[in-house]
Design a protein around this motif. Structure first.
Motif, PDB file in Angstrom:
ATOM      1  N   ARG B 287       0.832  -1.213   0.000  1.00 41.66           N
ATOM      2  CA  ARG B 287       0.000   0.000   0.000  1.00 41.66           C
ATOM      3  C   ARG B 287       0.859   1.253   0.000  1.00 41.66           C
ATOM      4  O   ARG B 287       0.505   2.254  -0.621  1.00 41.66           O
ATOM      5  N   ARG B 290       2.228   1.841  -3.414  1.00 41.05           N
ATOM      6  CA  ARG B 290       1.155   2.274  -4.295  1.00 41.05           C
ATOM      7  C   ARG B 290       0.856   3.759  -4.064  1.00 41.05           C
ATOM      8  O   ARG B 290       0.749   4.545  -4.999  1.00 41.05           O
ATOM      9  N   THR B 291       0.765   4.139  -2.783  1.00 41.64           N
ATOM     10  CA  THR B 291       0.483   5.536  -2.466  1.00 41.64           C
ATOM     11  C   THR B 291       1.617   6.437  -2.937  1.00 41.64           C
ATOM     12  O   THR B 291       1.374   7.508  -3.498  1.00 41.64           O
ATOM     13  N   THR B 295       0.949   9.503  -5.368  1.00 36.66           N
ATOM     14  CA  THR B 295       1.049  10.867  -4.826  1.00 36.66           C
ATOM     15  C   THR B 295       1.518  11.901  -5.852  1.00 36.66           C
ATOM     16  O   THR B 295       0.825  12.916  -6.034  1.00 36.66           O
ATOM     17  N   ALA B 381      -3.856  12.092  -1.200  1.00 41.13           N
ATOM     18  CA  ALA B 381      -2.982  10.925  -1.282  1.00 41.13           C
ATOM     19  C   ALA B 381      -2.683  10.373   0.103  1.00 41.13           C
ATOM     20  O   ALA B 381      -2.746   9.166   0.336  1.00 41.13           O
ATOM     21  N   SER B 384      -5.420   8.409   2.237  1.00 37.04           N
ATOM     22  CA  SER B 384      -5.648   6.982   1.988  1.00 37.04           C
ATOM     23  C   SER B 384      -4.731   6.124   2.846  1.00 37.04           C
ATOM     24  O   SER B 384      -4.933   4.915   2.973  1.00 37.04           O
ATOM     25  N   LEU B 385      -3.723   6.742   3.453  1.00 36.57           N
ATOM     26  CA  LEU B 385      -2.806   5.989   4.314  1.00 36.57           C
ATOM     27  C   LEU B 385      -3.194   6.079   5.785  1.00 36.57           C
ATOM     28  O   LEU B 385      -2.539   5.486   6.627  1.00 36.57           O
TER      29      LEU B 385
END
Lengths: 186, 440
Positions: B287, B290-291, B295, B381, B384-385
């Motif tokens: 993840r 991916r982020t 970003t 961005a 989502s984390l």
């Protein structure tokens, strides 16, 4: 148990950030306190630019508006038929109560000597509608004009009256000279 | 320089005006026999004495709230303090000056070196943040009148699904960025203008704003502090500061019995459940990468959108609007001269002056709007984390960055709190938590 004796990396980091925050805050406050060469600015109506549109009464965030009528005695013509006080009705009796302009009856007049009458504005009643200002400006000497009263003004960052003023008459003035009064020359 | 010129004009204009009006108008100065023309009463100056009272009260209330929340652990006493803050800062001082709005003044002061930030405003900006560095968001809990207004109304809290919460919680970051952009260009002070509660404090306001405020108050009957959590831009700064809080709310002073009651009692979903199972490392790594890949794309995309929107944003500025109106009037002269054009002429300013002023603002927006866009992209961005945060605890713990110090969880915890004040029991297995209250 060892943790309580020796601070972890995370704790050291937090302490550092806190210390920096404290130092930064103190520095910022100190810097602001000493940065005094610029004057604090406040809002005021430039009577020369004002077009007496009446928006001052409704646009201000305060109710009633912080803008109120000021009367410059030295400029007043002491008219018997004061058009700040009475409507400019060309026929019929114009100096009766029905013909008073002011919606809140804030303007009073006292007889001085023929033909002069003194006008006074009751600031507690004035709502800043500028009806008298318009009358006085059109037919008289322009001794009545609007000013933002700084004992009322909230000194908003962006003046709500300035936002709508069609003539761009609400300007920033230095806080130590917060009024733009009409005074005789000299 | 422009400002200095404007100030000079302001000072000189009335003198010029007098000369003109006296010439233009007909009435000669009267000749009185025995009457002296009175001099009008000096208009009242600005009363600055309240500033220091405000600042001192703010500091006192911050310390008092910290003491009540962390040491006294009393919701009842906190409610009294916040009622007082609501009464004083809200209804008595009419909601101005406030920490939330002070962000704009700080931004404006940074962008304009000729503007002096008033000491009160600086204090209102700095003090709650400093308090957050040490005690968490005590400002939100006991001092902010807007928070108090919503908190005191909360009767039946309902939970918001996590999938709704994430986008809602991104809104304050966007609002903060936009407010800073518009304030630093001097275009608008949105936080003040769209303050939903100041209308209640002043008992007067724009109809739509009163409606908006009422809607927020109606929502806050069921959802804990909607403005604070999903709009307040100052909350973002407090959130950042309180990550480093030295002493923050710890629900139980003894061993957590994992009963879940504090998490149920918290109307702001600020209490984190224990990390039962460790998240899969490879999953986390996947993840993260991916982020990290997404970003820059998001930032670039939003920055581009910001750049495209900058003329529109600039056109909301009064100076830019004025330049456009004057230009239009010059190109297509109307039958009757507009008030603005007339006023502009009377002051011997040309359309070119308005144009120079307007294009300077447009230029500022051309730089600022892409930065705002990039900021929004970054927020989206990173949001989502948000559920990847490291949680080391095995107990229910208040997350110091989203805890609003309302003290509701204490009474919900079934572990007897009174014993906290007694000398520690000789039980080696129960390790006392960080000296939350005791060290304050």
């Amino acid at each position: 148990m060892a943790d309580s004796d020796k601070p972890t990396r995370r704790e050291v980091l937090r302490d550092t950030v806190r210390l920096c925050g404290l130092a930064g805050g103190a520095f910022a406050l100190g810097g602001i306190a000493t940065r005094s060469e610029a004057a604090e600015m406040v809002w005021q109506i430039d009577p020369d630019k004002c077009t007496e549109c009446g928006l001052c009464a409704s646009a201000c965030v305060l109710e009633p508006s912080a803008a109120k009528c000021v009367h410059a005695y030295a400029q007043c013509g002491y008219c018997k038929l004061c058009f700040g006080l009475f409507r400019d009705k060309r026929t019929g009796d114009t100096t009766t109560a029905e013909n008073v302009r002011c919606p809140t009856d804030a303007i009073s007049r006292t007889f001085i000597e023929d033909p002069y009458h003194q006008i006074a504005v009751d600031e507690n009643r004035c709502i800043g509608c500028a009806l008298c200002v318009k009358g006085c400006h059109q037919f008289g000497n322009g001794s009545m004009y609007l000013q933002i009263r700084h004992d009322r003004c909230a000194n908003c960052n962006q003046c709500a009256i300035a936002n709508v003023c069609p003539a761009d008459a609400v300007v920033r003035v230095p806080g130590h000279r917060p009024y733009m009064l009409k005074r005789p020359k000299g | 320089m422009r400002r200095a010129g404007a100030a000079f004009l302001c000072l000189v204009a009335p003198l010029v005006a007098f000369g003109q009006t006296a010439d233009q108008h007909s009435q000669p100065p009267p000749q009185f026999t025995d009457y002296r023309i009175p001099i009008e009463r000096a208009a009242a100056p600005r009363d600055g004495s309240f500033q220091y009272v405000d600042l001192a009260l703010l500091a006192c209330l911050l310390v008092l709230t910290a003491w009540i929340v962390l040491k006294r652990r009393s919701r009842k006493e906190l409610r009294i303090v916040s009622l007082f803050a609501l009464g004083y800062f809200g209804f008595y001082r009419l909601g101005c000056v406030c920490s939330i709005g002070s962000i704009q003044n700080v931004a404006y002061a940074i962008a304009h070196s000729d503007y002096r930030l008033p000491l009160t405003v600086a204090g209102f900006f700095v003090l709650p943040l400093l308090a957050a560095l040490f005690f968490g968001r005590v400002f939100c809990g006991g001092v902010c009148p807007m928070g108090a207004m919503q908190d005191l109304l909360l009767v039946k809290p309902i939970r918001i699904p996590a999938s709704w919460r994430a986008p809602l919680e991104a809104a304050p970051y966007v609002y903060l960025g936009a407010a800073i952009l518009f304030a630093s260009t001097g275009s608008a002070f949105a936080i003040c203008e769209y303050d939903p509660f100041v209308g209640f404090f002043r008992m007067h306001g724009h109809f739509l704003m009163i409606l908006f405020g009422s809607a927020i108050l109606a929502v806050s009957l069921f959802i804990g502090r909607p403005y604070c959590r999903f709009l307040c831009p100052y909350g973002v700064l407090l959130r950042w500061a309180s990550v480093f809080a030295k002493y923050s709310v710890s629900v139980t002073p003894q061993e957590c019995v994992q009963c879940h009651m504090c998490a149920d009692a918290c109307p702001f979903e600020a209490i984190q459940p224990p990390a039962i199972a460790k998240q899969d490392r490879t999953e986390i790594r996947r993840r993260l990468t991916r982020t990290l890949a997404v970003t820059p794309i998001l930032i670039a995309l939003f920055a581009f959108a910001g750049w495209r929107m900058s003329p529109m944003m600039a056109s909301w500025d009064l100076r830019v609007h004025r330049a456009h109106v004057l230009r239009d009037a010059e190109m297509h002269p109307p039958k009757v001269k507009t008030v603005l054009a007339d006023a502009w002429d009377r002051h011997r300013k040309t359309t070119q002056d308005a144009y120079v002023e307007g294009s300077a603002v447009e230029h500022e927006f051309a730089i600022g709007a892409p930065i705002l866009g990039a900021w929004i992209g970054l927020v989206f961005a990173l949001k989502s984390l948000s559920n990847l945060r490291r949680r080391g605890s095995n107990d229910y713990e208040a997350d110091s960055s989203s805890c609003l110090s309302c003290a509701r969880c204490y009474s919900a915890c079934p572990v007897p709190h009174r014993e906290y004040a007694l000398p520690p029991l000789p039980m080696a297995s129960i390790e006392p938590p960080e000296p939350v209250g005791g060290a304050v």
